[in-house]
Design a protein around this motif. Structure first.
Motif, PDB file in Angstrom:
ATOM      1  N   TRP A  88       7.086  -9.517  -3.417  1.00 33.68           N
ATOM      2  CA  TRP A  88       5.788  -9.377  -4.086  1.00 33.68           C
ATOM      3  C   TRP A  88       5.941  -9.461  -5.601  1.00 33.68           C
ATOM      4  CZ3 TRP A  88       1.706 -10.905  -2.096  1.00 33.68           C
ATOM      5  CH2 TRP A  88       1.379 -10.665  -0.760  1.00 33.68           C
ATOM      6  N   MET A  89       6.997  -8.884  -6.145  1.00 31.86           N
ATOM      7  CA  MET A  89       7.229  -8.971  -7.584  1.00 31.86           C
ATOM      8  C   MET A  89       7.392 -10.432  -8.001  1.00 31.86           C
ATOM      9  SD  MET A  89       9.981  -9.225 -10.134  1.00 31.86           S
ATOM     10  CE  MET A  89      11.305  -9.204  -8.982  1.00 31.86           C
ATOM     11  N   LEU A  90       8.157 -11.192  -7.239  1.00 30.58           N
ATOM     12  CA  LEU A  90       8.367 -12.606  -7.559  1.00 30.58           C
ATOM     13  C   LEU A  90       7.076 -13.420  -7.410  1.00 30.58           C
ATOM     14  CD1 LEU A  90      11.828 -13.109  -5.827  1.00 30.58           C
ATOM     15  CD2 LEU A  90      11.366 -13.120  -8.301  1.00 30.58           C
TER      16      LEU A  90
ATOM     17  N   ASN B 193      -4.175  -6.521  -5.005  1.00 30.92           N
ATOM     18  CA  ASN B 193      -5.409  -6.696  -5.771  1.00 30.92           C
ATOM     19  C   ASN B 193      -5.163  -7.197  -7.184  1.00 30.92           C
ATOM     20  OD1 ASN B 193      -7.305  -5.449  -3.871  1.00 30.92           O
ATOM     21  ND2 ASN B 193      -6.223  -3.552  -4.336  1.00 30.92           N
ATOM     22  N   LEU B 194      -6.129  -7.959  -7.685  1.00 29.49           N
ATOM     23  CA  LEU B 194      -6.164  -8.253  -9.106  1.00 29.49           C
ATOM     24  C   LEU B 194      -6.517  -6.972  -9.848  1.00 29.49           C
ATOM     25  CD1 LEU B 194      -8.146 -11.627  -9.334  1.00 29.49           C
ATOM     26  CD2 LEU B 194      -5.669 -11.294  -9.434  1.00 29.49           C
ATOM     27  N   LEU B 195      -6.101  -6.874 -11.099  1.00 29.08           N
ATOM     28  CA  LEU B 195      -6.436  -5.723 -11.916  1.00 29.08           C
ATOM     29  C   LEU B 195      -7.943  -5.660 -12.151  1.00 29.08           C
ATOM     30  CD1 LEU B 195      -5.482  -3.318 -13.592  1.00 29.08           C
ATOM     31  CD2 LEU B 195      -5.167  -4.893 -15.510  1.00 29.08           C
TER      32      LEU B 195
ATOM     33  N   GLY C 193      -2.075  -9.007 -17.646  1.00 30.38           N
ATOM     34  CA  GLY C 193      -3.090  -8.101 -17.119  1.00 30.38           C
ATOM     35  C   GLY C 193      -3.788  -8.691 -15.919  1.00 30.38           C
ATOM     36  N   ILE C 194      -3.029  -9.281 -15.008  1.00 29.98           N
ATOM     37  CA  ILE C 194      -3.622  -9.974 -13.859  1.00 29.98           C
ATOM     38  C   ILE C 194      -3.648  -9.104 -12.609  1.00 29.98           C
ATOM     39  CG2 ILE C 194      -3.325 -11.928 -12.275  1.00 29.98           C
ATOM     40  CD1 ILE C 194      -2.280 -13.509 -14.683  1.00 29.98           C
ATOM     41  N   TRP C 195      -2.538  -8.514 -12.254  1.00 23.50           N
ATOM     42  CA  TRP C 195      -2.399  -7.799 -10.990  1.00 23.50           C
ATOM     43  C   TRP C 195      -2.418  -6.287 -11.189  1.00 23.50           C
ATOM     44  CZ3 TRP C 195      -2.347 -10.787  -6.734  1.00 23.50           C
ATOM     45  CH2 TRP C 195      -1.922 -12.109  -6.848  1.00 23.50           C
ATOM     46  N   GLN C 196      -2.926  -5.578 -10.205  1.00 26.80           N
ATOM     47  CA  GLN C 196      -2.690  -4.137 -10.164  1.00 26.80           C
ATOM     48  C   GLN C 196      -1.191  -3.947  -9.935  1.00 26.80           C
ATOM     49  OE1 GLN C 196      -5.118  -2.105  -7.261  1.00 26.80           O
ATOM     50  NE2 GLN C 196      -7.020  -2.709  -8.265  1.00 26.80           N
ATOM     51  N   ARG C 197      -0.621  -2.957 -10.559  1.00 25.45           N
ATOM     52  CA  ARG C 197       0.829  -2.749 -10.440  1.00 25.45           C
ATOM     53  C   ARG C 197       1.233  -2.407  -9.009  1.00 25.45           C
ATOM     54  NH1 ARG C 197       1.186   0.377 -16.026  1.00 25.45           N
ATOM     55  NH2 ARG C 197       1.718  -1.395 -17.356  1.00 25.45           N
TER      56      ARG C 197
END
Length: 177
Positions: free
Chosen positions: A76-78, A18-20, A104-108
């Motif tokens: 996923w990190m990459l 998900n996006l943040l 601040g784009i992705w949920q961690r």
């Protein structure tokens, strides 16, 4: 308590990422960037995309990892980092994210589920492909361009009209909303 991810080398996994900010449309606004980053990561760290849908604010994917490899967190990190680097800044960032140099784009975190068998695979493929209709982004699955649904139709896995209202998956799994 520390969360432990599944670790089955060569396994097939379902993901929700998900996006943040769930009201943003970055994934479809920059779908070509996301696809390019995924191709680059696959080139360096192979995996098979079994099914996928990209929605404005989240995506669902099912991957099969190479034999002897279960390092989907690295992939996923990459992907998340590569996508973030390629789109212009402008999103709000918390002090914690600024301190860590994060966008601040992705949920961690993201959701992952180890696929157990063929039925589980078919049910998750159905879920992935029906998601644009479920969320009101398309009237029919065929109208959503950011999905492996179209490849499934080409390969004869789904009939072209699959997924209208409540339907039956070709393998016999009930599906619908």
């Amino acid at each position: 308590m520390r969360y432990r991810r599944a670790d089955v080398k060569g396994g097939t996994y379902f993901f929700t990422v998900n996006l943040l900010e769930r009201n943003r449309t970055l994934l479809v606004d920059h779908v070509d960037v996301l696809r390019k980053v995924m191709r680059e990561v696959k080139g360096r760290h192979p995996f098979q995309i079994d099914a996928m849908v990209i929605l404005p604010d989240h995506l669902h994917a099912m991957w099969t990892m190479p034999e002897g490899d279960a390092d989907f967190p690295k992939r996923w990190m990459l992907i998340k980092a590569g996508f973030s680097r390629r789109i212009s800044e402008g999103e709000p960032r918390s002090a914690s994210r600024r301190a860590k140099g994060e966008r601040g784009i992705w949920q961690r975190r993201y959701w992952e589920h180890l696929i157990r068998d063929e039925r589980d695979f078919a049910e998750h493929a159905d879920y992935i492909h029906y998601n644009p209709v479920k969320h009101g982004h398309a009237c029919t699955i065929a109208n959503w361009p950011y999905s492996t649904f179209h490849e499934y139709v080409r390969r004869g896995i789904y009939p072209a009209g699959w997924g209208k209202a409540v339907t039956q998956h070709p393998t016999g799994n009930a599906f619908g909303e």
